[in-house]
Scaffold this motif. Structure first.
Motif, PDB file in Angstrom:
ATOM      1  N   GLY A 103      36.283 -17.112  65.162  1.00 27.00           N
ATOM      2  CA  GLY A 103      35.293 -16.399  64.356  1.00 27.00           C
ATOM      3  C   GLY A 103      35.567 -16.427  62.863  1.00 27.00           C
ATOM      4  N   VAL A 104      36.438 -17.343  62.413  1.00 30.10           N
ATOM      5  CA  VAL A 104      36.736 -17.438  60.968  1.00 30.10           C
ATOM      6  C   VAL A 104      35.898 -18.567  60.377  1.00 30.10           C
ATOM      7  CG1 VAL A 104      38.553 -17.867  59.261  1.00 30.10           C
ATOM      8  CG2 VAL A 104      39.117 -16.719  61.406  1.00 30.10           C
ATOM      9  N   ASP A 105      35.138 -18.248  59.336  1.00 28.11           N
ATOM     10  CA  ASP A 105      34.347 -19.289  58.659  1.00 28.11           C
ATOM     11  C   ASP A 105      35.280 -20.189  57.877  1.00 28.11           C
ATOM     12  OD1 ASP A 105      31.954 -18.414  59.545  1.00 28.11           O
ATOM     13  OD2 ASP A 105      31.439 -17.293  57.726  1.00 28.11           O
ATOM     14  N   THR A 106      35.077 -21.470  57.996  1.00 25.76           N
ATOM     15  CA  THR A 106      35.954 -22.414  57.288  1.00 25.76           C
ATOM     16  C   THR A 106      35.126 -23.537  56.677  1.00 25.76           C
ATOM     17  OG1 THR A 106      36.198 -23.848  59.194  1.00 25.76           O
ATOM     18  CG2 THR A 106      37.834 -22.108  58.975  1.00 25.76           C
ATOM     19  N   ARG A 107      35.688 -24.175  55.692  1.00 23.46           N
ATOM     20  CA  ARG A 107      35.144 -25.434  55.182  1.00 23.46           C
ATOM     21  C   ARG A 107      36.313 -26.384  55.002  1.00 23.46           C
ATOM     22  NH1 ARG A 107      31.255 -23.066  56.358  1.00 23.46           N
ATOM     23  NH2 ARG A 107      29.355 -22.704  55.158  1.00 23.46           N
ATOM     24  N   VAL A 108      36.106 -27.646  55.386  1.00 26.41           N
ATOM     25  CA  VAL A 108      37.105 -28.677  55.095  1.00 26.41           C
ATOM     26  C   VAL A 108      36.613 -29.439  53.870  1.00 26.41           C
ATOM     27  CG1 VAL A 108      38.246 -30.782  55.902  1.00 26.41           C
ATOM     28  CG2 VAL A 108      37.824 -28.909  57.499  1.00 26.41           C
ATOM     29  N   GLN A 109      37.490 -29.588  52.886  1.00 29.71           N
ATOM     30  CA  GLN A 109      37.173 -30.416  51.712  1.00 29.71           C
ATOM     31  C   GLN A 109      38.209 -31.534  51.654  1.00 29.71           C
ATOM     32  OE1 GLN A 109      36.643 -28.370  47.979  1.00 29.71           O
ATOM     33  NE2 GLN A 109      34.666 -27.566  48.641  1.00 29.71           N
ATOM     34  N   SER A 110      37.721 -32.753  51.589  1.00 27.90           N
ATOM     35  CA  SER A 110      38.635 -33.892  51.606  1.00 27.90           C
ATOM     36  C   SER A 110      38.735 -34.544  50.231  1.00 27.90           C
ATOM     37  CB  SER A 110      38.129 -34.924  52.620  1.00 27.90           C
ATOM     38  OG  SER A 110      38.877 -36.102  52.508  1.00 27.90           O
ATOM     39  N   ALA A 111      39.965 -34.952  49.900  1.00 30.66           N
ATOM     40  CA  ALA A 111      40.177 -35.663  48.635  1.00 30.66           C
ATOM     41  C   ALA A 111      39.681 -37.111  48.727  1.00 30.66           C
ATOM     42  CB  ALA A 111      41.665 -35.636  48.276  1.00 30.66           C
ATOM     43  N   ILE A 112      39.451 -37.583  49.974  1.00 29.58           N
ATOM     44  CA  ILE A 112      38.812 -38.895  50.165  1.00 29.58           C
ATOM     45  C   ILE A 112      37.443 -38.597  50.741  1.00 29.58           C
ATOM     46  CG2 ILE A 112      38.860 -41.061  51.468  1.00 29.58           C
ATOM     47  CD1 ILE A 112      41.901 -40.795  51.589  1.00 29.58           C
ATOM     48  N   GLN A 113      36.407 -39.049  50.048  1.00 25.49           N
ATOM     49  CA  GLN A 113      35.072 -38.647  50.463  1.00 25.49           C
ATOM     50  C   GLN A 113      34.711 -39.208  51.837  1.00 25.49           C
ATOM     51  OE1 GLN A 113      32.901 -38.526  46.923  1.00 25.49           O
ATOM     52  NE2 GLN A 113      30.928 -38.191  47.952  1.00 25.49           N
ATOM     53  N   MET A 114      34.245 -38.361  52.720  1.00 21.75           N
ATOM     54  CA  MET A 114      33.721 -38.815  54.025  1.00 21.75           C
ATOM     55  C   MET A 114      32.633 -37.840  54.433  1.00 21.75           C
ATOM     56  SD  MET A 114      37.067 -38.420  56.413  1.00 21.75           S
ATOM     57  CE  MET A 114      38.367 -39.065  55.375  1.00 21.75           C
ATOM     58  N   ASP A 115      31.439 -38.111  53.869  1.00 22.98           N
ATOM     59  CA  ASP A 115      30.342 -37.143  53.884  1.00 22.98           C
ATOM     60  C   ASP A 115      29.902 -36.654  55.254  1.00 22.98           C
ATOM     61  OD1 ASP A 115      30.453 -37.401  51.227  1.00 22.98           O
ATOM     62  OD2 ASP A 115      28.685 -38.669  51.030  1.00 22.98           O
ATOM     63  N   SER A 116      30.001 -37.496  56.264  1.00 28.92           N
ATOM     64  CA  SER A 116      29.483 -37.037  57.551  1.00 28.92           C
ATOM     65  C   SER A 116      30.515 -36.195  58.307  1.00 28.92           C
ATOM     66  CB  SER A 116      29.017 -38.220  58.403  1.00 28.92           C
ATOM     67  OG  SER A 116      29.973 -39.226  58.353  1.00 28.92           O
ATOM     68  N   VAL A 117      31.700 -36.072  57.763  1.00 33.21           N
ATOM     69  CA  VAL A 117      32.765 -35.328  58.452  1.00 33.21           C
ATOM     70  C   VAL A 117      33.041 -33.990  57.767  1.00 33.21           C
ATOM     71  CG1 VAL A 117      35.223 -35.407  59.069  1.00 33.21           C
ATOM     72  CG2 VAL A 117      33.820 -37.452  59.305  1.00 33.21           C
ATOM     73  N   CYS A 118      33.082 -34.007  56.448  1.00 32.26           N
ATOM     74  CA  CYS A 118      33.440 -32.789  55.698  1.00 32.26           C
ATOM     75  C   CYS A 118      32.954 -32.913  54.260  1.00 32.26           C
ATOM     76  CB  CYS A 118      34.958 -32.584  55.737  1.00 32.26           C
ATOM     77  SG  CYS A 118      35.873 -33.991  55.128  1.00 32.26           S
ATOM     78  N   GLU A 119      33.147 -31.835  53.505  1.00 35.53           N
ATOM     79  CA  GLU A 119      32.738 -31.846  52.095  1.00 35.53           C
ATOM     80  C   GLU A 119      33.754 -32.632  51.263  1.00 35.53           C
ATOM     81  OE1 GLU A 119      32.560 -27.821  50.655  1.00 35.53           O
ATOM     82  OE2 GLU A 119      30.999 -27.266  52.068  1.00 35.53           O
ATOM     83  N   PRO A 120      33.315 -33.125  50.117  1.00 26.92           N
ATOM     84  CA  PRO A 120      34.308 -33.682  49.185  1.00 26.92           C
ATOM     85  C   PRO A 120      35.014 -32.533  48.484  1.00 26.92           C
ATOM     86  CG  PRO A 120      32.128 -33.771  48.199  1.00 26.92           C
ATOM     87  CD  PRO A 120      31.948 -33.188  49.591  1.00 26.92           C
ATOM     88  N   PHE A 121      36.181 -32.788  47.899  1.00 23.80           N
ATOM     89  CA  PHE A 121      36.855 -31.728  47.150  1.00 23.80           C
ATOM     90  C   PHE A 121      36.100 -31.455  45.848  1.00 23.80           C
ATOM     91  CE2 PHE A 121      39.877 -30.592  43.726  1.00 23.80           C
ATOM     92  CZ  PHE A 121      40.062 -29.272  44.130  1.00 23.80           C
TER      93      PHE A 121
END
Ligand code: UDP
Length: 245
Positions: A103-121
């Protein structure tokens, strides 16, 4: 996420960056991701997130791939390091999944862009997520080879103005010798950045330690494997080592 269960005034650290090595996530296995262990670590993290601590996470990739490992012998260093960074994204997604199940809201931000998987940093976006009570998981290290996730953790801790960099390990602080091998090993309550660097204590990479020294951000070393240790440490209780001036 629901309202914090305790007053945030009791907290010694209000915004932290927690670095968890990939190896912590493999549990008793010799390799890869053990979802029961990920769940146990996620429970520790969820507890402090629900207390209102603003939490950034950096997860290593050593349980899957390291640029400087036997598996990478013969490979060009940069390519091997990119593989290591991709490994951290897998760990980040596993941790995101485990946290969201709690029940914890999370976001993953990646230093290598991969738009369909997670946000960019994007630092300002990460800031908004923290303000909204989301745990932000920074994946893919610094996005550059020749670095480690310790350095990435130090970089993000500075960028996100964290009160401390928490290093979750399998022992409850920094010892004079390896406590698993030497029964006479003694735990330090406090250490200076200088002592860590001068004695070459293997807590974090020297580049991460010196970045924290330059930005006056304490490093808190504690056991992520003990129940409730993270909760205690954010209140300034329990056993841990603090590295500061
Ligand atoms: N890595 C990298 N740049 C970074 C962070 C990580 O090249 O900014 C690569 C490097 O090959 C490293 C691997 O990713 O060996 C996994 O990270 P690390 O060894 O720091 O993971 P941990 O030991 O924390 O599990």
């Amino acid at each position: 996420m629901t309202e914090p269960a305790v007053a945030t005034a009791d907290l010694r650290y209000k915004r932290i960056l927690l670095k968890v090595s990939g190896e912590v996530l493999m549990g008793e296995q010799g390799f890869g991701i053990d979802m029961n262990t990920v769940k146990a670590v996620a429970e520790e993290i969820a507890e402090v997130a629900q207390m209102g601590v603003e939490l950034c996470l950096v997860i290593g990739g050593g349980n899957i791939f390291r640029g400087l490992s036997k598996a990478a012998v013969g490979m060009e260093r940069s390519s091997a390091d990119y593989m290591g960074m991709l490994a951290t994204v897998m760990n980040a997604l596993a941790m995101q999944n485990a946290l969201e199940q709690l029940g914890v809201d999370t976001r993953v931000q990646s230093a290598i862009q991969m738009d369909s998987v997670c946000e960019p940093f994007i630092r300002r976006r990460a800031e908004r997520h923290l303000e909204k009570g989301r745990v932000v998981i920074f994946a893919a290290g610094t996005g550059a080879p020749y670095f480690t996730t310790d350095t990435a953790a130090a970089l993000r801790a500075a960028e996100m103005n964290c009160d401390a960099l928490f290093k979750g390990t399998s022992v409850d602080g920094v010892y004079t010798a390896d406590p698993k091998k030497d029964p006479a090993a003694r735990r330090y309550d406090t250490l200076s950045y200088h002592e860590v660097l001068a004695k070459d204590l293997k807590v974090m990479d020297a580049s991460a330690v010196s970045m924290m020294r330059d930005n006056s951000i304490p490093i808190v070393v504690f056991s992520i494997r003990s129940d409730g240790a993270l909760r205690d440490v954010v209140h300034g209780r329990g056993t841990y080592t603090v590295i500061s001036e």
